[in-house]
Design a protein around this motif. Structure first.
Motif, short mmCIF file in Angstrom:
data_model
loop_
_atom_site.label_atom_id
_atom_site.label_comp_id
_atom_site.label_asym_id
_atom_site.label_seq_id
_atom_site.Cartn_x
_atom_site.Cartn_y
_atom_site.Cartn_z
N VAL A 77 0.48 5.05 -2.49
CA VAL A 77 1.31 4.84 -3.89
C VAL A 77 2.57 4.37 -4.17
CG1 VAL A 77 0.89 6.18 -6.26
CG2 VAL A 77 -0.66 6.13 -4.60
N GLU A 78 3.34 4.22 -4.76
CA GLU A 78 3.86 3.79 -5.09
C GLU A 78 4.41 4.78 -5.48
OE1 GLU A 78 4.61 0.68 -7.61
OE2 GLU A 78 5.04 -0.82 -6.41
N GLY A 79 6.32 5.07 -4.58
CA GLY A 79 7.09 7.10 -5.31
C GLY A 79 5.83 7.44 -5.39
N ASN A 80 6.30 8.29 -6.59
CA ASN A 80 5.77 9.68 -7.05
C ASN A 80 4.43 9.20 -8.51
OD1 ASN A 80 6.97 8.86 -9.36
ND2 ASN A 80 8.20 10.80 -8.99
N ARG A 81 4.15 8.11 -8.90
CA ARG A 81 3.07 7.74 -9.49
C ARG A 81 1.60 8.02 -9.57
NH1 ARG A 81 5.36 1.69 -10.59
NH2 ARG A 81 4.19 2.56 -12.84
N THR A 82 1.14 8.93 -8.30
CA THR A 82 -0.41 9.38 -8.13
C THR A 82 -0.65 10.02 -9.46
OG1 THR A 82 0.79 9.77 -5.98
CG2 THR A 82 -1.47 10.56 -6.44
N ALA A 83 -0.07 10.58 -10.03
CA ALA A 83 -0.87 10.71 -11.45
C ALA A 83 -1.48 9.55 -11.67
CB ALA A 83 0.00 11.29 -12.53
N GLU A 84 -0.58 9.02 -12.66
CA GLU A 84 -0.45 7.66 -13.33
C GLU A 84 -1.79 6.94 -12.95
OE1 GLU A 84 2.21 3.28 -13.90
OE2 GLU A 84 2.65 5.43 -13.53
N ASP A 137 -2.48 8.30 0.57
CA ASP A 137 -2.48 8.36 -0.39
C ASP A 137 -3.70 8.82 -1.27
OD1 ASP A 137 0.73 8.84 -0.44
OD2 ASP A 137 0.18 7.02 -1.49
N LEU A 138 -4.59 8.04 -1.51
CA LEU A 138 -5.54 8.55 -2.05
C LEU A 138 -6.76 7.27 -1.02
CD1 LEU A 138 -4.82 7.51 -5.27
CD2 LEU A 138 -5.58 9.25 -4.58
N VAL A 139 -8.18 7.66 -1.44
CA VAL A 139 -9.63 7.06 -0.82
C VAL A 139 -10.34 7.15 -2.50
CG1 VAL A 139 -11.21 7.19 0.76
CG2 VAL A 139 -9.02 7.55 1.58
N ALA A 140 -10.58 5.68 -2.00
CA ALA A 140 -11.90 5.87 -3.30
C ALA A 140 -13.33 5.11 -3.34
CB ALA A 140 -11.03 5.08 -4.61
N GLU A 141 -14.12 5.70 -2.99
CA GLU A 141 -15.73 5.06 -2.84
C GLU A 141 -15.74 3.96 -4.09
OE1 GLU A 141 -19.69 6.14 -3.04
OE2 GLU A 141 -18.70 7.75 -2.19
N LEU A 142 -16.10 2.43 -4.02
CA LEU A 142 -16.20 1.51 -4.79
C LEU A 142 -17.40 1.29 -3.96
CD1 LEU A 142 -13.15 -0.81 -4.15
CD2 LEU A 142 -13.07 1.10 -5.52
N GLY A 170 1.56 0.77 -9.63
CA GLY A 170 1.87 1.95 -9.02
C GLY A 170 0.84 1.94 -7.19
N ILE A 171 0.44 1.17 -7.60
CA ILE A 171 -0.56 0.54 -6.12
C ILE A 171 0.32 -0.12 -5.45
CG2 ILE A 171 -2.55 0.10 -4.88
CD1 ILE A 171 -4.31 0.81 -6.76
N ALA A 172 0.45 -0.03 -4.27
CA ALA A 172 1.68 -0.18 -3.53
C ALA A 172 0.65 -1.05 -2.38
CB ALA A 172 2.46 0.50 -2.03
N ASN A 173 -0.08 -1.01 -1.35
CA ASN A 173 -0.74 -1.50 -0.57
C ASN A 173 -3.13 -0.21 -0.84
OD1 ASN A 173 -1.62 -2.96 1.31
ND2 ASN A 173 -1.13 -1.82 2.92
N THR A 174 -3.55 -0.87 -0.28
CA THR A 174 -4.60 -0.65 -0.38
C THR A 174 -5.39 -1.05 1.24
OG1 THR A 174 -5.70 -2.91 -0.90
CG2 THR A 174 -5.36 -1.17 -2.11
#
Length: 143
Positions: A74-81, A103-108, A128-132
């Motif tokens: 996640v970019e910067g402090n955009r986690t909540a968004e 920062d996060l793991v999502a099950e798709l 807000g997503i920088a990379n996956t």
């Protein structure tokens, strides 16, 4: 949760493995009286240690056959968004915050590879997503 003892832990482990076990079967495995098991379960529920029971399905029994784990930076402090957007996404089955590189793991989940491709493209466009980095789950050995 400070007043959980070894018997409570063993009871919780048995319920995690099979929440449909009868009180008699639980008592037999724990080597305690049936009333002891009933009282402990009631106390654990009352104290909020046990908050519910659920059903687990074999992956092959689920409608959406393609499953993947997506690591998200996640970019910067955009986690909540980002979390807000992912929580509302119909193909996101679970979300976890992590430490380290991601920062996060999502099950798709998706029904077809074409749908999965569209899901990946859409998630990557979320502000807000920088990379996956995504890995498709091929086999499941323990549920």
């Amino acid at each position: 949760m400070s007043n959980i003892d070894d018997t409570d832990r063993e009871l919780i482990a048995l319920l995690r493995d099979n929440a449909r076990l009868s009180v008699v079967a639980l008592a037999r495995q724990l080597r305690v009286a049936r009333a002891t098991v009933q009282n402990r379960i009631a106390r654990l529920e009352r104290e909020g240690v046990i908050v519910g029971y659920s059903v687990r399905l074999k992956p092959a029994a689920e409608a959406q056959r393609i499953r993947a784990l997506m690591n998200v930076a996640v970019e910067g402090n955009r986690t909540a968004e980002v979390l807000r957007e992912l929580r509302g996404h119909p193909n996101v089955a679970a979300l976890h915050s992590t430490n380290g590189r991601w920062d996060l793991v999502a099950e798709l989940r998706a029904d077809t590879l074409e749908e999965f491709d569209r899901v990946l493209s859409g998630v990557r466009l979320i502000e807000g997503i920088a990379n996956t980095e995504t890995s498709i789950l091929l086999s499941t050995y323990k549920v």
